[in-house]
Design a protein around this motif. Structure first.
Motif, PDB file in Angstrom:
ATOM      1  N   VAL A   4     -34.473 -61.704 -44.510  1.00 54.60           N
ATOM      2  CA  VAL A   4     -35.468 -60.714 -44.914  1.00 54.60           C
ATOM      3  C   VAL A   4     -34.961 -59.971 -46.150  1.00 54.60           C
ATOM      4  CG1 VAL A   4     -36.731 -58.622 -44.274  1.00 54.60           C
ATOM      5  CG2 VAL A   4     -36.334 -60.408 -42.559  1.00 54.60           C
ATOM      6  N   TYR A   5     -35.770 -59.952 -47.182  1.00 60.61           N
ATOM      7  CA  TYR A   5     -35.462 -59.162 -48.369  1.00 60.61           C
ATOM      8  C   TYR A   5     -36.284 -57.878 -48.301  1.00 60.61           C
ATOM      9  CZ  TYR A   5     -33.400 -63.454 -50.127  1.00 60.61           C
ATOM     10  OH  TYR A   5     -32.625 -64.570 -50.282  1.00 60.61           O
ATOM     11  N   LEU A   6     -35.588 -56.757 -48.179  1.00 65.82           N
ATOM     12  CA  LEU A   6     -36.279 -55.456 -48.212  1.00 65.82           C
ATOM     13  C   LEU A   6     -36.413 -55.074 -49.673  1.00 65.82           C
ATOM     14  CD1 LEU A   6     -34.281 -53.595 -45.432  1.00 65.82           C
ATOM     15  CD2 LEU A   6     -36.718 -54.100 -45.368  1.00 65.82           C
ATOM     16  N   VAL A   7     -37.631 -55.215 -50.195  1.00 66.53           N
ATOM     17  CA  VAL A   7     -37.814 -55.106 -51.644  1.00 66.53           C
ATOM     18  C   VAL A   7     -38.623 -53.856 -51.999  1.00 66.53           C
ATOM     19  CG1 VAL A   7     -38.795 -56.221 -53.687  1.00 66.53           C
ATOM     20  CG2 VAL A   7     -37.704 -57.615 -51.906  1.00 66.53           C
ATOM     21  N   GLY A   8     -38.103 -53.086 -52.923  1.00 67.95           N
ATOM     22  CA  GLY A   8     -38.839 -51.930 -53.431  1.00 67.95           C
ATOM     23  C   GLY A   8     -39.901 -52.391 -54.407  1.00 67.95           C
ATOM     24  N   ALA A   9     -41.155 -52.014 -54.163  1.00 67.04           N
ATOM     25  CA  ALA A   9     -42.272 -52.459 -55.006  1.00 67.04           C
ATOM     26  C   ALA A   9     -42.434 -51.578 -56.239  1.00 67.04           C
ATOM     27  CB  ALA A   9     -43.570 -52.463 -54.206  1.00 67.04           C
ATOM     28  N   GLY A  10     -41.660 -50.482 -56.311  1.00 66.99           N
ATOM     29  CA  GLY A  10     -41.847 -49.565 -57.431  1.00 66.99           C
ATOM     30  C   GLY A  10     -43.031 -48.647 -57.157  1.00 66.99           C
ATOM     31  N   PRO A  11     -43.274 -47.725 -58.084  1.00 71.48           N
ATOM     32  CA  PRO A  11     -44.232 -46.648 -57.826  1.00 71.48           C
ATOM     33  C   PRO A  11     -45.698 -47.038 -58.000  1.00 71.48           C
ATOM     34  CG  PRO A  11     -43.280 -46.418 -59.993  1.00 71.48           C
ATOM     35  CD  PRO A  11     -42.585 -47.592 -59.370  1.00 71.48           C
ATOM     36  N   GLY A  12     -45.987 -48.186 -58.580  1.00 68.34           N
ATOM     37  CA  GLY A  12     -47.393 -48.557 -58.768  1.00 68.34           C
ATOM     38  C   GLY A  12     -47.605 -49.404 -60.000  1.00 68.34           C
ATOM     39  N   PRO A  65     -47.212 -52.167 -62.190  1.00 68.88           N
ATOM     40  CA  PRO A  65     -46.538 -53.434 -61.881  1.00 68.88           C
ATOM     41  C   PRO A  65     -45.378 -53.721 -62.841  1.00 68.88           C
ATOM     42  CG  PRO A  65     -48.903 -53.757 -62.173  1.00 68.88           C
ATOM     43  CD  PRO A  65     -48.622 -52.334 -62.520  1.00 68.88           C
ATOM     44  N   GLY A  66     -45.431 -53.148 -64.042  1.00 71.77           N
ATOM     45  CA  GLY A  66     -44.364 -53.351 -65.018  1.00 71.77           C
ATOM     46  C   GLY A  66     -43.047 -52.735 -64.588  1.00 71.77           C
ATOM     47  N   LEU A  67     -43.080 -51.858 -63.594  1.00 73.18           N
ATOM     48  CA  LEU A  67     -41.850 -51.216 -63.134  1.00 73.18           C
ATOM     49  C   LEU A  67     -41.232 -51.949 -61.945  1.00 73.18           C
ATOM     50  CD1 LEU A  67     -42.950 -47.473 -63.438  1.00 73.18           C
ATOM     51  CD2 LEU A  67     -41.478 -48.772 -64.977  1.00 73.18           C
ATOM     52  N   PHE A  68     -41.779 -53.096 -61.578  1.00 74.57           N
ATOM     53  CA  PHE A  68     -41.200 -53.921 -60.520  1.00 74.57           C
ATOM     54  C   PHE A  68     -39.963 -54.618 -61.078  1.00 74.57           C
ATOM     55  CE2 PHE A  68     -41.766 -57.811 -57.647  1.00 74.57           C
ATOM     56  CZ  PHE A  68     -41.289 -57.151 -56.526  1.00 74.57           C
ATOM     57  N   GLY A  72     -42.235 -47.897 -53.859  1.00 71.89           N
ATOM     58  CA  GLY A  72     -41.089 -47.179 -54.420  1.00 71.89           C
ATOM     59  C   GLY A  72     -39.789 -47.877 -54.106  1.00 71.89           C
ATOM     60  N   ASP A  73     -38.838 -47.135 -53.548  1.00 76.11           N
ATOM     61  CA  ASP A  73     -37.566 -47.701 -53.109  1.00 76.11           C
ATOM     62  C   ASP A  73     -37.565 -47.760 -51.582  1.00 76.11           C
ATOM     63  OD1 ASP A  73     -34.520 -48.216 -53.826  1.00 76.11           O
ATOM     64  OD2 ASP A  73     -34.614 -46.970 -52.017  1.00 76.11           O
ATOM     65  N   PRO A  74     -37.037 -48.855 -51.007  1.00 73.43           N
ATOM     66  CA  PRO A  74     -37.133 -49.014 -49.543  1.00 73.43           C
ATOM     67  C   PRO A  74     -36.373 -47.933 -48.766  1.00 73.43           C
ATOM     68  CG  PRO A  74     -36.320 -51.044 -50.581  1.00 73.43           C
ATOM     69  CD  PRO A  74     -36.443 -50.022 -51.666  1.00 73.43           C
ATOM     70  N   TYR A  75     -35.340 -47.370 -49.387  1.00 69.45           N
ATOM     71  CA  TYR A  75     -34.507 -46.404 -48.668  1.00 69.45           C
ATOM     72  C   TYR A  75     -34.852 -44.942 -48.973  1.00 69.45           C
ATOM     73  CZ  TYR A  75     -31.237 -49.939 -46.824  1.00 69.45           C
ATOM     74  OH  TYR A  75     -30.663 -50.966 -46.136  1.00 69.45           O
ATOM     75  N   VAL A  76     -35.854 -44.713 -49.816  1.00 74.76           N
ATOM     76  CA  VAL A  76     -36.241 -43.326 -50.097  1.00 74.76           C
ATOM     77  C   VAL A  76     -37.468 -43.002 -49.247  1.00 74.76           C
ATOM     78  CG1 VAL A  76     -37.018 -41.672 -51.835  1.00 74.76           C
ATOM     79  CG2 VAL A  76     -35.298 -43.386 -52.424  1.00 74.76           C
ATOM     80  N   PHE A  77     -37.272 -42.313 -48.163  1.00 72.36           N
ATOM     81  CA  PHE A  77     -38.348 -41.939 -47.236  1.00 72.36           C
ATOM     82  C   PHE A  77     -39.264 -43.118 -46.911  1.00 72.36           C
ATOM     83  CE2 PHE A  77     -37.535 -37.846 -49.555  1.00 72.36           C
ATOM     84  CZ  PHE A  77     -36.751 -37.316 -48.544  1.00 72.36           C
ATOM     85  N   GLY A  78     -38.675 -44.293 -46.792  1.00 71.20           N
ATOM     86  CA  GLY A  78     -39.496 -45.467 -46.564  1.00 71.20           C
ATOM     87  C   GLY A  78     -39.220 -46.126 -45.226  1.00 71.20           C
ATOM     88  N   ARG A  79     -38.332 -45.592 -44.443  1.00 73.10           N
ATOM     89  CA  ARG A  79     -37.922 -46.150 -43.162  1.00 73.10           C
ATOM     90  C   ARG A  79     -37.318 -47.549 -43.315  1.00 73.10           C
ATOM     91  NH1 ARG A  79     -41.864 -43.974 -38.467  1.00 73.10           N
ATOM     92  NH2 ARG A  79     -39.950 -44.325 -37.325  1.00 73.10           N
ATOM     93  N   GLY A  80     -36.878 -47.854 -44.542  1.00 71.45           N
ATOM     94  CA  GLY A  80     -36.231 -49.137 -44.785  1.00 71.45           C
ATOM     95  C   GLY A  80     -34.924 -49.246 -44.011  1.00 71.45           C
TER      96      GLY A  80
END
Ligand code: SAH
Length: 512
Positions: A5-13, A15-18, A89-97
């Protein structure tokens, strides 16, 4: 063999910031498990056959509980799947990652974490607010605003937070009055600058700025809701100078793009670069002509033509496919002269190693005829592979100059049925502009609407509520024949010029 499993941060919205690493993970995913805040556009990076599972929440309604998500990820990995868990965003920032990673670790399943650009930094940034700046503060804190600040046993230490220079609250819109009250009660000055940013980094981004004392009222008055970031601190004061995103010429404008799915991307990309929110509604799809025999026949005898005349990139593509099917390549064209209607058609030829002898002066049939007037066409054999439905002025005028013109259908354009639903939704949500790049996009766009929809569009175009932009005079004329008012038509009939003219139109509107 267990999967991963890759826990991937999608970024803030945006798509260029992915991240590049996130994109590489998606490319090899067999299953994608994604959230409400992960931009769905990113899903297109996964293979078409990859399974896509939505576990997000909207309006506080979780479609799945966290334990169920943990179990789902574990079961998929145990079954040997390559899984991307895509989180906003980031998986570990308030994301329950962290909880998801722990569940995998406890079952001995493989995982990796790909950090993402967190909205906690990106949303302020796109609102012109650096979370730290030597001129304002040396520290920043990220806080969940989800916790009810009034509840007994709150873990939020308001007294120490009140002393920190920059505060960034996530999930804090509902509790904003309590948050601001607590900070002031613990000594943060009431005139401390503060701002809330909704849908940060997206074209629909909205920012409300004020002070600790008045932000809650302003946010309520503006109807600003989740998802939003709230920033408190002197850094907010830098916004006037550092704002760039919300000042882009097409920022906040919803623009409908009506080209084929394949052709839309360049136009959409340019519009997005200028800040527009793009709704792609491919009102036109290209398919082979009902009868492909004439084109096949022409390719069999291709050496006999003196002129090849192309009026669209689609025509070029269809012609070269047919040429290849006849077992030939561009060497078979060596004695013919080649004419094209405009730069895009010229580029389509260049891709196949051919340089046109002639590009039309203005990019319509009349312009092509003007340029061709320099040549003696008496007795010349000309091939014109083009759309099954097209204007007659080109072949008729060439024939009147003595050419033997063969018009062969190379492709047909049709209105894709799924576009009707997308178009209805767009009308309901409202849009600021529609771009038309050919007469067929106008015709098909109108054909996809019902009578009421057509009348509504005509009304909006005439009142200036919707700006209709057309690539050139022929397309404009088609639109006007149907009662539509065209507000933007560039001097040169190209995509670049169309985008530029649209930006100029809205810039002038903003100034007036
Ligand atoms: N892991 C995420 C945060 C998840 S918590 C991250 O790193 O960004 C969900 C909260 O994130 C939302 O309530 C909102 O406060 C914030 N958020 C996420 N995307 C946002 C965006 N584009 N604009 C503003 N806030 C956003």
């Amino acid at each position: 063999m267990s999967g991963k499993v890759y826990l991937v941060g999608a970024g803030p919205g945006d798509p260029g910031l992915f991240t590049l690493k996130g994109a590489a993970c998606l490319k090899k995913a067999q299953v994608v498990v994604y959230d409400y805040l992960a931009n769905p556009e990113l899903l297109a990076l996964a293979p078409a056959q990859a399974e896509r599972i939505y576990v997000g929440k909207k309006g506080g309604q979780h479609t799945k509980r966290q334990e169920d998500i943990n179990r789902l990820l574990c079961d998929l990995a145990a079954a040997g799947k390559t899984v991307v868990r895509l989180k906003g965003g980031d998986p570990y920032v308030f994301g329950r990652g962290g909880e998801e990673a722990s569940a995998l670790a406890r079952r001995g399943l493989a995982f990796e974490v790909v950090p993402g650009v967190t909205s906690a930094i990106a949303a302020p940034s796109y609102a012109g607010i650096p979370v730290t700046d030597r001129r304002a503060t040396t520290e920043v804190a990220f806080i969940t605003g989800h916790e009810d600040p009034g509840k007994p046993g709150s873990t939020i230490n308001w007294a120490s937070l009140a002393g920190i220079g920059s505060l960034v609250f996530l999930m804090g819109v509902k509790n904003l009055p309590h948050i601001c009250a607590q900070l002031m009660a613990h000594g943060k000055p009431a005139d401390t600058p503060a701002a809330a940013v909704r849908w940060g980094t997206m074209p629909r981004q909205r920012t409300v700025a004020g002070t600790l004392a008045d932000l809650p009222k302003k946010v309520e008055a503006a109807g600003l809701k989740a998802p939003a970031i709230t920033i408190v601190g002197q850094v907010v004061g830098l916004r006037d100078e550092l704002l760039w995103f919300e000042r882009l010429p097409l920022f906040g404008r919803r623009v409908v793009v009506t080209r084929t799915r394949e052709q839309a991307s360049r136009l959409s990309g340019q519009l997005r670069e200028l800040g527009a929110e793009v709704l792609e509604i491919p009102t036109i799809a290209v398919r082979p002509p009902a009868d492909g025999q004439p084109l096949a026949q022409a390719c069999q005898n291709i050496e006999g033509y003196d002129w090849l005349i192309f009026t669209s990139p689609n025509g070029v593509k269809a012609f070269f496919n047919a040429l290849a099917e006849a077992g030939k390549d561009c060497r078979a064209l060596h004695r013919a002269k080649v004419a094209v209607i405009g730069p895009a058609t010229g580029q389509a030829l260049a891709k196949r190693g051919l340089k046109p002898d002639l590009v039309a002066r203005t990019f319509v049939a009349e312009g092509l005829l003007q340029s061709l007037a320099e040549y003696d066409l008496a007795g010349a054999k000309a091939l014109l592979p083009r759309a099954a439905q097209a204007r007659e002025v080109l072949p008729e005028t060439l024939a009147s100059r003595g050419a033997k013109v063969e018009v062969v259908p190379a492709y047909e354009t049709v209105a894709p049925p799924e576009a009707a639903k997308a178009l209805r939704e767009a009308l309901e949500q409202g849009f600021d502009a529609v771009t038309f790049t050919s007469s067929s996009t106008v015709e098909n766009f109108l054909a996809l609407l019902d009578q009421a929809g057509r009348e509504e569009l005509i009304r909006r175009s005439q009142s200036g509520q919707a700006c209709l932009a057309s690539i050139g005079p022929i397309t404009s004329e088609t639109a006007r024949r149907h009662g539509l008012a065209i507000a933007v038509e560039p001097a040169a009939y190209t995509i670049d010029a169309l985008v530029e003219a649209l930006a100029a139109h809205f810039a002038a509107k903003a100034d007036s």
